[in-house]
Scaffold this motif. Sequence first.
Motif, PDB file in Angstrom:
ATOM      1  N   GLY A 286       0.785  -1.231   0.000  1.00  0.00           N
ATOM      2  CA  GLY A 286       0.000   0.000   0.000  1.00  0.00           C
ATOM      3  C   GLY A 286       0.814   1.276   0.000  1.00  0.00           C
ATOM      4  O   GLY A 286       0.259   2.370   0.141  1.00  0.00           O
ATOM      5  N   VAL A 287       2.125   1.171  -0.149  1.00  0.00           N
ATOM      6  CA  VAL A 287       2.981   2.356  -0.157  1.00  0.00           C
ATOM      7  C   VAL A 287       2.918   2.999  -1.534  1.00  0.00           C
ATOM      8  O   VAL A 287       3.077   2.325  -2.549  1.00  0.00           O
ATOM      9  CB  VAL A 287       4.443   1.990   0.196  1.00  0.00           C
ATOM     10  CG1 VAL A 287       5.353   3.192   0.065  1.00  0.00           C
ATOM     11  CG2 VAL A 287       4.519   1.403   1.589  1.00  0.00           C
TER      12      VAL A 287
ATOM     13  N   LEU B  61       4.625   8.882   0.136  1.00  0.00           N
ATOM     14  CA  LEU B  61       5.866   8.735   0.891  1.00  0.00           C
ATOM     15  C   LEU B  61       6.751   9.962   0.729  1.00  0.00           C
ATOM     16  O   LEU B  61       7.305  10.476   1.694  1.00  0.00           O
ATOM     17  CB  LEU B  61       6.599   7.483   0.420  1.00  0.00           C
ATOM     18  CG  LEU B  61       7.624   6.922   1.364  1.00  0.00           C
ATOM     19  CD1 LEU B  61       6.965   6.457   2.644  1.00  0.00           C
ATOM     20  CD2 LEU B  61       8.344   5.771   0.719  1.00  0.00           C
ATOM     21  N   ARG B  62       6.879  10.453  -0.499  1.00  0.00           N
ATOM     22  CA  ARG B  62       7.692  11.643  -0.763  1.00  0.00           C
ATOM     23  C   ARG B  62       7.141  12.835   0.027  1.00  0.00           C
ATOM     24  O   ARG B  62       7.888  13.588   0.636  1.00  0.00           O
ATOM     25  CB  ARG B  62       7.720  11.948  -2.259  1.00  0.00           C
ATOM     26  CG  ARG B  62       8.665  13.071  -2.619  1.00  0.00           C
ATOM     27  CD  ARG B  62       8.690  13.328  -4.115  1.00  0.00           C
ATOM     28  NE  ARG B  62       8.954  12.164  -4.927  1.00  0.00           N
ATOM     29  CZ  ARG B  62      10.145  11.608  -5.104  1.00  0.00           C
ATOM     30  NH1 ARG B  62      11.195  12.123  -4.496  1.00  0.00           N
ATOM     31  NH2 ARG B  62      10.296  10.563  -5.881  1.00  0.00           N
TER      32      ARG B  62
ATOM     33  N   THR C 253       8.764   6.892   8.874  1.00  0.00           N
ATOM     34  CA  THR C 253       7.822   7.292   7.828  1.00  0.00           C
ATOM     35  C   THR C 253       6.899   6.133   7.461  1.00  0.00           C
ATOM     36  O   THR C 253       5.693   6.323   7.313  1.00  0.00           O
ATOM     37  CB  THR C 253       8.583   7.795   6.583  1.00  0.00           C
ATOM     38  OG1 THR C 253       9.409   8.887   6.967  1.00  0.00           O
ATOM     39  CG2 THR C 253       7.631   8.243   5.499  1.00  0.00           C
ATOM     40  N   LEU C 254       7.462   4.939   7.327  1.00  0.00           N
ATOM     41  CA  LEU C 254       6.628   3.773   7.012  1.00  0.00           C
ATOM     42  C   LEU C 254       5.633   3.490   8.130  1.00  0.00           C
ATOM     43  O   LEU C 254       4.460   3.189   7.872  1.00  0.00           O
ATOM     44  CB  LEU C 254       7.517   2.547   6.767  1.00  0.00           C
ATOM     45  CG  LEU C 254       8.306   2.539   5.465  1.00  0.00           C
ATOM     46  CD1 LEU C 254       9.324   1.399   5.459  1.00  0.00           C
ATOM     47  CD2 LEU C 254       7.373   2.431   4.264  1.00  0.00           C
ATOM     48  N   THR C 255       6.086   3.611   9.371  1.00  0.00           N
ATOM     49  CA  THR C 255       5.197   3.379  10.513  1.00  0.00           C
ATOM     50  C   THR C 255       4.084   4.420  10.545  1.00  0.00           C
ATOM     51  O   THR C 255       2.910   4.080  10.755  1.00  0.00           O
ATOM     52  CB  THR C 255       6.003   3.412  11.832  1.00  0.00           C
ATOM     53  OG1 THR C 255       7.027   2.424  11.759  1.00  0.00           O
ATOM     54  CG2 THR C 255       5.116   3.145  13.023  1.00  0.00           C
ATOM     55  N   ARG C 256       4.440   5.679  10.306  1.00  0.00           N
ATOM     56  CA  ARG C 256       3.420   6.741  10.296  1.00  0.00           C
ATOM     57  C   ARG C 256       2.444   6.588   9.140  1.00  0.00           C
ATOM     58  O   ARG C 256       1.336   7.082   9.202  1.00  0.00           O
ATOM     59  CB  ARG C 256       4.092   8.110  10.250  1.00  0.00           C
ATOM     60  CG  ARG C 256       4.727   8.479  11.558  1.00  0.00           C
ATOM     61  CD  ARG C 256       5.292   9.865  11.540  1.00  0.00           C
ATOM     62  NE  ARG C 256       5.894  10.181  12.818  1.00  0.00           N
ATOM     63  CZ  ARG C 256       6.777  11.132  13.005  1.00  0.00           C
ATOM     64  NH1 ARG C 256       7.156  11.891  11.998  1.00  0.00           N
ATOM     65  NH2 ARG C 256       7.289  11.346  14.199  1.00  0.00           N
ATOM     66  N   ALA C 257       2.869   5.889   8.088  1.00  0.00           N
ATOM     67  CA  ALA C 257       1.986   5.625   6.955  1.00  0.00           C
ATOM     68  C   ALA C 257       1.067   4.440   7.248  1.00  0.00           C
ATOM     69  O   ALA C 257       0.271   4.043   6.405  1.00  0.00           O
ATOM     70  CB  ALA C 257       2.805   5.369   5.694  1.00  0.00           C
TER      71      ALA C 257
END
Length: 196
Positions: free
Chosen positions: A53-54, A59-60, A169-173
Amino acid sequence: MFERFTRRARAVVVQARDEADRLHQPRVGTEHLLLALLHDGQSLAATVLRDAGVRIDDLRSRVEQATGPGSRALDDADAAALREIGIDLAAVVARVEESFGPGALDDPPPAPRRWPWGRRYDGSRFSPRAKKVLELALREAVRLRHNHIGTEHILLGLLREGNGLAAVTLTRAGLDLVDLRRRVLDAVRTAARPAA
């Protein structure tokens, strides 16, 4: 170590430097490695991230929000102090950039060093965490008994490091790093199976 990197993994390292430059960041961090992994949409790491799902645009945006514009000599506290004496820092920056171009006040990236035999080396641009990720990528490849380091190993290194801006960042996403690691390992096993 870099002789074991696949063509795609080497491209990730180069793209990470480009990502840092694009964001006017003097050092290459884990977040730049993560963005670079998504740049080649056909790599195993990019496929796993996309399936989880990224989205690179999201992400940017998250990375830009976390890092802000490139390194500036003055921060928010300085801006507040200048405002107290009637100087609008944002207006000054806007005028300078109007005259000299966007990012005119950003610190330039450090010049690459040259080895005595003429090859360029800019490993000093990589933050300690980013260097650790590349070292962990090697360890992941060794642990999996692979004789190469691919994009999947760099992603495993990012997940194993776990404290850099990429992991945050991945965790916050909304991603679970343990689940993402499992997905990468499943994809590696699937890719290693002989075609029937």
